[in-house]
Design a protein around this motif. Structure first.
Motif, PDB file in Angstrom:
ATOM      1  N   THR A 269      -4.016   0.659   8.609  1.00  0.00           N
ATOM      2  CA  THR A 269      -3.209   0.495   7.402  1.00  0.00           C
ATOM      3  C   THR A 269      -2.011   1.429   7.336  1.00  0.00           C
ATOM      4  O   THR A 269      -1.216   1.331   6.399  1.00  0.00           O
ATOM      5  CB  THR A 269      -4.068   0.694   6.137  1.00  0.00           C
ATOM      6  OG1 THR A 269      -4.666   1.993   6.176  1.00  0.00           O
ATOM      7  CG2 THR A 269      -5.151  -0.378   6.038  1.00  0.00           C
ATOM      8  N   SER A 270      -1.861   2.335   8.295  1.00  0.00           N
ATOM      9  CA  SER A 270      -0.675   3.187   8.333  1.00  0.00           C
ATOM     10  C   SER A 270      -0.272   3.433   9.786  1.00  0.00           C
ATOM     11  O   SER A 270      -1.007   3.127  10.710  1.00  0.00           O
ATOM     12  CB  SER A 270      -0.920   4.510   7.604  1.00  0.00           C
ATOM     13  OG  SER A 270      -1.904   5.279   8.256  1.00  0.00           O
TER      14      SER A 270
ATOM     15  N   ARG B 137       0.816  -1.222   0.000  1.00  0.00           N
ATOM     16  CA  ARG B 137       0.000   0.000   0.000  1.00  0.00           C
ATOM     17  C   ARG B 137       0.848   1.269   0.000  1.00  0.00           C
ATOM     18  O   ARG B 137       0.298   2.374  -0.063  1.00  0.00           O
ATOM     19  CB  ARG B 137      -0.916   0.019   1.224  1.00  0.00           C
ATOM     20  CG  ARG B 137      -1.911  -1.140   1.291  1.00  0.00           C
ATOM     21  CD  ARG B 137      -2.893  -0.932   2.434  1.00  0.00           C
ATOM     22  NE  ARG B 137      -3.813  -2.055   2.584  1.00  0.00           N
ATOM     23  CZ  ARG B 137      -3.778  -2.915   3.597  1.00  0.00           C
ATOM     24  NH1 ARG B 137      -2.867  -2.775   4.557  1.00  0.00           N
ATOM     25  NH2 ARG B 137      -4.645  -3.909   3.670  1.00  0.00           N
ATOM     26  N   ALA B 138       2.166   1.143   0.082  1.00  0.00           N
ATOM     27  CA  ALA B 138       3.035   2.320   0.053  1.00  0.00           C
ATOM     28  C   ALA B 138       3.064   2.929  -1.343  1.00  0.00           C
ATOM     29  O   ALA B 138       2.996   2.209  -2.355  1.00  0.00           O
ATOM     30  CB  ALA B 138       4.452   1.938   0.482  1.00  0.00           C
TER      31      ALA B 138
ATOM     32  N   LEU C 222       3.549   5.255   6.221  1.00  0.00           N
ATOM     33  CA  LEU C 222       2.900   3.975   6.451  1.00  0.00           C
ATOM     34  C   LEU C 222       3.459   3.290   7.701  1.00  0.00           C
ATOM     35  O   LEU C 222       2.718   2.686   8.472  1.00  0.00           O
ATOM     36  CB  LEU C 222       3.096   3.103   5.213  1.00  0.00           C
ATOM     37  CG  LEU C 222       2.328   1.788   5.115  1.00  0.00           C
ATOM     38  CD1 LEU C 222       1.990   1.506   3.664  1.00  0.00           C
ATOM     39  CD2 LEU C 222       3.156   0.655   5.677  1.00  0.00           C
TER      40      LEU C 222
ATOM     41  N   SER D  62      -0.816   9.430  10.805  1.00  0.00           N
ATOM     42  CA  SER D  62      -1.817   8.710  10.035  1.00  0.00           C
ATOM     43  C   SER D  62      -3.161   9.414  10.087  1.00  0.00           C
ATOM     44  O   SER D  62      -3.521  10.002  11.097  1.00  0.00           O
ATOM     45  CB  SER D  62      -1.976   7.291  10.603  1.00  0.00           C
ATOM     46  OG  SER D  62      -3.068   6.628   9.984  1.00  0.00           O
TER      47      SER D  62
ATOM     48  N   THR E 109      -3.356   2.624  -2.219  1.00  0.00           N
ATOM     49  CA  THR E 109      -2.208   3.242  -1.554  1.00  0.00           C
ATOM     50  C   THR E 109      -2.702   4.099  -0.398  1.00  0.00           C
ATOM     51  O   THR E 109      -3.794   4.660  -0.452  1.00  0.00           O
ATOM     52  CB  THR E 109      -1.396   4.116  -2.527  1.00  0.00           C
ATOM     53  OG1 THR E 109      -2.264   5.110  -3.114  1.00  0.00           O
ATOM     54  CG2 THR E 109      -0.795   3.276  -3.647  1.00  0.00           C
TER      55      THR E 109
END
Length: 381
Positions: A346-347, A298-299, A335, A340, A328
């Motif tokens: 997710t981060s 996802r980066a 991340l 965040s 992303t």
């Protein structure tokens, strides 16, 4: 002690739990998150986070391995992937990201067929050397991965290129592979003769993990990898609920520590760790570090450009994975460390791990493996 349940009159099976089935519970004290250490060391190599980038082409390129290394983790390059098959894999990666799925869901035989075609290009040993040299020049720890089937063919090239940590990663890896058709890899002899630490897996239970530890491996991967992209359960009927698998392999580590007179083998959770909560619970169940695929795919820098797939998706005869859209969430630094603006884990992965450790009163990763857990299956809102 293993508890089994009846599955009809003719079969019994162990009750096993996924990470979604368990949760950690607070202790009697709390700490400041800044007082918590998430440092990790394997052999002579020290890292400021227990994060390993999975050797998947949608996750790790030489550039992202370098980025992760400079952020305190370990990036592992897939030495059987696009980076060692193509001089310039950028166009191939763009094509994979642009493939259109026909119908609903991830499953599309046309995409699978195209992946198989792209991954049929031969591995070029000179590209193995060049890619690892690129990572080495940056000054970070160099790690590369081969499957057991390709290790004999390419390991000399990998070692000569100056790899620091060698990873042997497959769907499932045993210390005793039996074959009537060819001479299998003698894992114990191979590791003994190698001058670099070896991480090997996957293993999903106490006995296979113990056997892998006895080969001299520095670390054992738990699980089958490729959690979000893999279809191994549907294709082969094989599945390893990760909470139970990690706990079983951690027990093997404890017993091997006693058996070997003090040799500590690291347990690395690999597969199905898509959020910060999964990482927290994997370490709580006994993992020393985690190997991340989906979470790092996802980066913004990830080669998959918001798409994620594993080597199993391109297997020439038995594909066991799909190309999936993960999107992303930000640059890799954000991340991992935040700040965040995502509430779904997710981060700020490392920040969340620190906060969980602080909330439950533990100061380092080894202590945190003793945190209390409950069986509490997750129910989505």
């Amino acid at each position: 002690m293993t508890y089994e349940i009846e599955i009809g009159r003719g079969k019994r099976g162990q009750q096993a739990y996924s990470l979604d089935d368990v949760a950690i519970v607070p202790n009697r004290r709390t700490r400041d998150p800044q007082d918590v250490s998430v440092n990790w060391q394997i052999d002579a190599y020290q890292f400021s986070t227990p994060i390993i980038g999975a050797p998947m082409d949608s996750v790790m390129s030489p550039a992202t391995a370098i980025t992760l290394g400079k952020l305190g983790g370990l990036g592992v390059l897939n030495l059987e992937g696009l980076w060692t098959r193509y001089e310039d894999p950028a166009k191939v990666l763009e094509e994979i990201a642009a493939l259109k799925t026909v119908g609903a869901g991830h499953y599309d035989p046309a995409i699978t067929r195209r992946l198989q075609e792209l991954y049929s290009a031969p591995i070029q040993p000179e590209l193995i050397t060049a890619r690892l040299a690129e990572i080495r020049e940056s000054g970070v720890t160099v790690a590369g991965s081969l499957t057991p089937q390709r290790t004999q063919e390419h390991y000399k090239t990998v070692v000569a290129a100056g790899v620091d940590i060698f990873v042997i990663r497959g769907t499932t890896v045993s210390a005793e592979h039996v074959s009537k058709n060819h001479e299998p890899l003698n894992l114990k002899q191979f590791i003994y003769e190698l001058d670099v630490p070896v991480i090997v897996g996957g293993a999903a239970g106490y006995t296979p993990a113990l056997h892998l530890m006895r080969t001299g491996a520095a670390g054992v991967l738990v699980g089958f990898g490729g959690g979000a992209t893999g279809t191994t359960r549907r294709a082969l009927g094989i599945h390893a609920p990760m909470a139970t698998a990690i706990s079983d392999v951690a027990a093997a580590r404890r017993d091997y520590l006693d058996e070997s007179g003090g040799r500590y083998v690291h347990v690395i959770a690999d597969g199905g760790l898509g959020t910060s909560g999964d990482i927290v619970k994997a370490i709580a169940m006994g993992a020393d570090a985690v190997m991340l695929g989906t979470a790092l795919a996802r980066a913004e820098e990830a080669p998959g450009a918001g798409w994620h797939w594993g080597m199993e998706a391109a297997h020439e005869s038995t594909p066991r994975g799909d190309r999936v859209r993960v999107g992303t969430v930000g640059q890799m630094e954000q991340l991992l460390f935040g700040p965040s603006n995502h509430t779904n884990g997710t981060s700020n992965l490392v920040g969340a791990l620190r906060r969980s450790m602080a909330t439950t009163g533990y100061s380092d990763l080894k202590e945190f493996q003793r945190v209390g857990v409950v069986v509490s299956p997750y129910e989505a809102d």
